[in-house]
Design a protein around this motif. Sequence first.
Motif, PDB file in Angstrom:
ATOM      1  N   PRO A  84     -30.456 -24.263  18.271  1.00 34.01           N
ATOM      2  CA  PRO A  84     -30.415 -25.476  19.100  1.00 34.01           C
ATOM      3  C   PRO A  84     -29.096 -25.629  19.852  1.00 34.01           C
ATOM      4  N   LEU A  85     -28.006 -25.199  19.232  1.00 33.78           N
ATOM      5  CA  LEU A  85     -26.710 -25.287  19.902  1.00 33.78           C
ATOM      6  C   LEU A  85     -26.671 -24.392  21.132  1.00 33.78           C
ATOM      7  N   LEU A  86     -27.132 -23.154  20.996  1.00 36.54           N
ATOM      8  CA  LEU A  86     -27.120 -22.223  22.120  1.00 36.54           C
ATOM      9  C   LEU A  86     -28.058 -22.660  23.239  1.00 36.54           C
ATOM     10  N   ALA A  87     -29.046 -23.489  22.912  1.00 36.24           N
ATOM     11  CA  ALA A  87     -29.976 -23.998  23.917  1.00 36.24           C
ATOM     12  C   ALA A  87     -29.462 -25.256  24.603  1.00 36.24           C
ATOM     13  N   ASP A  88     -28.288 -25.736  24.219  1.00 38.96           N
ATOM     14  CA  ASP A  88     -27.751 -27.003  24.734  1.00 38.96           C
ATOM     15  C   ASP A  88     -26.349 -26.784  25.293  1.00 38.96           C
ATOM     16  N   PRO A  89     -26.233 -26.435  26.583  1.00 37.16           N
ATOM     17  CA  PRO A  89     -24.916 -26.165  27.156  1.00 37.16           C
ATOM     18  C   PRO A  89     -23.929 -27.319  27.000  1.00 37.16           C
ATOM     19  N   ASP A  90     -24.419 -28.540  27.058  1.00 36.17           N
ATOM     20  CA  ASP A  90     -23.498 -29.676  26.949  1.00 36.17           C
ATOM     21  C   ASP A  90     -22.881 -29.763  25.556  1.00 36.17           C
ATOM     22  N   ARG A  91     -23.681 -29.502  24.525  1.00 34.45           N
ATOM     23  CA  ARG A  91     -23.125 -29.483  23.164  1.00 34.45           C
ATOM     24  C   ARG A  91     -22.088 -28.373  23.026  1.00 34.45           C
ATOM     25  N   MET A  92     -22.393 -27.200  23.562  1.00 32.26           N
ATOM     26  CA  MET A  92     -21.438 -26.097  23.489  1.00 32.26           C
ATOM     27  C   MET A  92     -20.140 -26.463  24.207  1.00 32.26           C
ATOM     28  N   ARG A  93     -20.275 -27.078  25.357  1.00 29.14           N
ATOM     29  CA  ARG A  93     -19.081 -27.464  26.112  1.00 29.14           C
ATOM     30  C   ARG A  93     -18.262 -28.502  25.359  1.00 29.14           C
ATOM     31  N   ASN A  94     -18.939 -29.438  24.715  1.00 31.13           N
ATOM     32  CA  ASN A  94     -18.208 -30.459  23.961  1.00 31.13           C
ATOM     33  C   ASN A  94     -17.409 -29.835  22.815  1.00 31.13           C
ATOM     34  N   ILE A  95     -18.018 -28.880  22.116  1.00 29.88           N
ATOM     35  CA  ILE A  95     -17.294 -28.187  21.049  1.00 29.88           C
ATOM     36  C   ILE A  95     -16.105 -27.432  21.617  1.00 29.88           C
ATOM     37  N   GLY A  96     -16.320 -26.752  22.744  1.00 28.65           N
ATOM     38  CA  GLY A  96     -15.235 -26.007  23.369  1.00 28.65           C
ATOM     39  C   GLY A  96     -14.125 -26.895  23.875  1.00 28.65           C
ATOM     40  N   HIS A  97     -14.483 -28.007  24.518  1.00 24.68           N
ATOM     41  CA  HIS A  97     -13.465 -28.922  25.037  1.00 24.68           C
ATOM     42  C   HIS A  97     -12.637 -29.538  23.915  1.00 24.68           C
ATOM     43  N   ALA A  98     -13.286 -29.864  22.808  1.00 23.46           N
ATOM     44  CA  ALA A  98     -12.553 -30.468  21.690  1.00 23.46           C
ATOM     45  C   ALA A  98     -11.488 -29.509  21.170  1.00 23.46           C
ATOM     46  N   ALA A  99     -11.855 -28.236  21.019  1.00 26.96           N
ATOM     47  CA  ALA A  99     -10.886 -27.241  20.564  1.00 26.96           C
ATOM     48  C   ALA A  99      -9.821 -26.996  21.624  1.00 26.96           C
ATOM     49  N   LEU A 100     -10.236 -26.960  22.872  1.00 25.96           N
ATOM     50  CA  LEU A 100      -9.277 -26.743  23.956  1.00 25.96           C
ATOM     51  C   LEU A 100      -8.263 -27.867  24.025  1.00 25.96           C
ATOM     52  N   ASP A 101      -8.693 -29.081  23.771  1.00 25.05           N
ATOM     53  CA  ASP A 101      -7.756 -30.217  23.767  1.00 25.05           C
ATOM     54  C   ASP A 101      -6.694 -30.043  22.679  1.00 25.05           C
ATOM     55  N   VAL A 102      -7.115 -29.533  21.511  1.00 25.30           N
ATOM     56  CA  VAL A 102      -6.152 -29.282  20.432  1.00 25.30           C
ATOM     57  C   VAL A 102      -5.153 -28.221  20.856  1.00 25.30           C
ATOM     58  N   LEU A 103      -5.647 -27.160  21.469  1.00 29.92           N
ATOM     59  CA  LEU A 103      -4.769 -26.072  21.896  1.00 29.92           C
ATOM     60  C   LEU A 103      -3.796 -26.543  22.971  1.00 29.92           C
ATOM     61  N   ARG A 104      -4.280 -27.317  23.913  1.00 27.67           N
ATOM     62  CA  ARG A 104      -3.411 -27.818  24.983  1.00 27.67           C
ATOM     63  C   ARG A 104      -2.361 -28.791  24.459  1.00 27.67           C
ATOM     64  N   ALA A 105      -2.706 -29.523  23.411  1.00 27.43           N
ATOM     65  CA  ALA A 105      -1.778 -30.515  22.862  1.00 27.43           C
ATOM     66  C   ALA A 105      -0.653 -29.882  22.061  1.00 27.43           C
ATOM     67  N   GLU A 106      -0.809 -28.624  21.666  1.00 29.17           N
ATOM     68  CA  GLU A 106       0.246 -27.936  20.921  1.00 29.17           C
ATOM     69  C   GLU A 106       1.475 -27.747  21.819  1.00 29.17           C
ATOM     70  N   PRO A 107       2.648 -28.221  21.413  1.00 24.09           N
ATOM     71  CA  PRO A 107       3.833 -28.130  22.275  1.00 24.09           C
ATOM     72  C   PRO A 107       4.204 -26.707  22.685  1.00 24.09           C
ATOM     73  N   ARG A 108       3.831 -25.711  21.893  1.00 27.62           N
ATOM     74  CA  ARG A 108       4.174 -24.332  22.235  1.00 27.62           C
ATOM     75  C   ARG A 108       3.259 -23.755  23.322  1.00 27.62           C
ATOM     76  N   THR A 109       2.155 -24.426  23.599  1.00 30.40           N
ATOM     77  CA  THR A 109       1.180 -23.923  24.566  1.00 30.40           C
ATOM     78  C   THR A 109       1.610 -24.211  25.991  1.00 30.40           C
ATOM     79  N   ASP A 110       1.533 -23.193  26.836  1.00 25.66           N
ATOM     80  CA  ASP A 110       1.641 -23.398  28.276  1.00 25.66           C
ATOM     81  C   ASP A 110       0.245 -23.786  28.761  1.00 25.66           C
ATOM     82  N   PRO A 111       0.032 -25.054  29.126  1.00 24.14           N
ATOM     83  CA  PRO A 111      -1.331 -25.505  29.430  1.00 24.14           C
ATOM     84  C   PRO A 111      -1.927 -24.875  30.681  1.00 24.14           C
ATOM     85  N   ASP A 112      -1.096 -24.242  31.493  1.00 24.83           N
ATOM     86  CA  ASP A 112      -1.600 -23.586  32.694  1.00 24.83           C
ATOM     87  C   ASP A 112      -1.938 -22.112  32.466  1.00 24.83           C
TER      88      ASP A 112
END
Length: 248
Positions: A84-112
């Motif tokens: 069901p997850l693979l059949a739902d692009p929006d759910r996949m994107r939400n999971i990806g965005h949540a993790a990406l937000d954590v990565l971007r918030a890390e001070p050592r990360t260059d967000p660009d």
Amino acid sequence: MTTITTRTVEYPADGLTMIGHLALPSGTGRRPAVLLGPEGTGLSDVERRRADALAELGYVALAFDLHGGRYLGDPEEMLARCMPLLADPDRMRNIGHAALDVLRAEPRTDPDRIAAIGYGTGGAIGLELGRDGVTLRAIGTVNALTTGRPGEAARIRCPVWAGVGSEDPIMPPAQRDAFAAEMQAAGVDWRLVVYGGALHAFHHPSVDHTVRPGVGYHPRHAQRAWRDVVALLAECLPVTESVTAPSS
């Protein structure tokens, strides 16, 4: 060997409390970063070690979670959640965005300077971030020749590298062709490597639980695929000595 530091990070996504693995390179300056997605079974020590290896190369790396801290070793349970997850692009994107937000918030990360690397379901999530228009430097996937909604691949603004086993029954030639056609029609800078004789999840060391038919480890191709992933990052997201200090 470069000294790295690691820590567990918790964050909400898909109605769950996800538990990711963050690996940081030595030093204090900002570094390019990699979002690392696991196979459908979920985050394991395999992905944690890969994140650590990327940190040793100088990247900030976050191996993200799919199942709220659980590893789904039962194939039926894994399929019941992942299909069901693979059949739902929006759910996949939400999971990806949540993790990406954590990565971007890390001070050592260059967000660009962030790339997404993923395996199976984790790779499909990386592709959906690209189809959602997220600015990434590269997307690399293994066993994730998933296609998206019509026209959305045109939003991918970075090179895409994909690897697959020639004998993978889950990603058969017809799926390879559909993925290639989607990337080509969208004008994406894409590459597809077919590893001869390899099955699905050929990159993943053998496990001590039941696996789906058509799944199997191929040590030589696993090493080759990892080298190809590292080469993609070296090309599109090089680690340089000229880095900026994180903001206070």
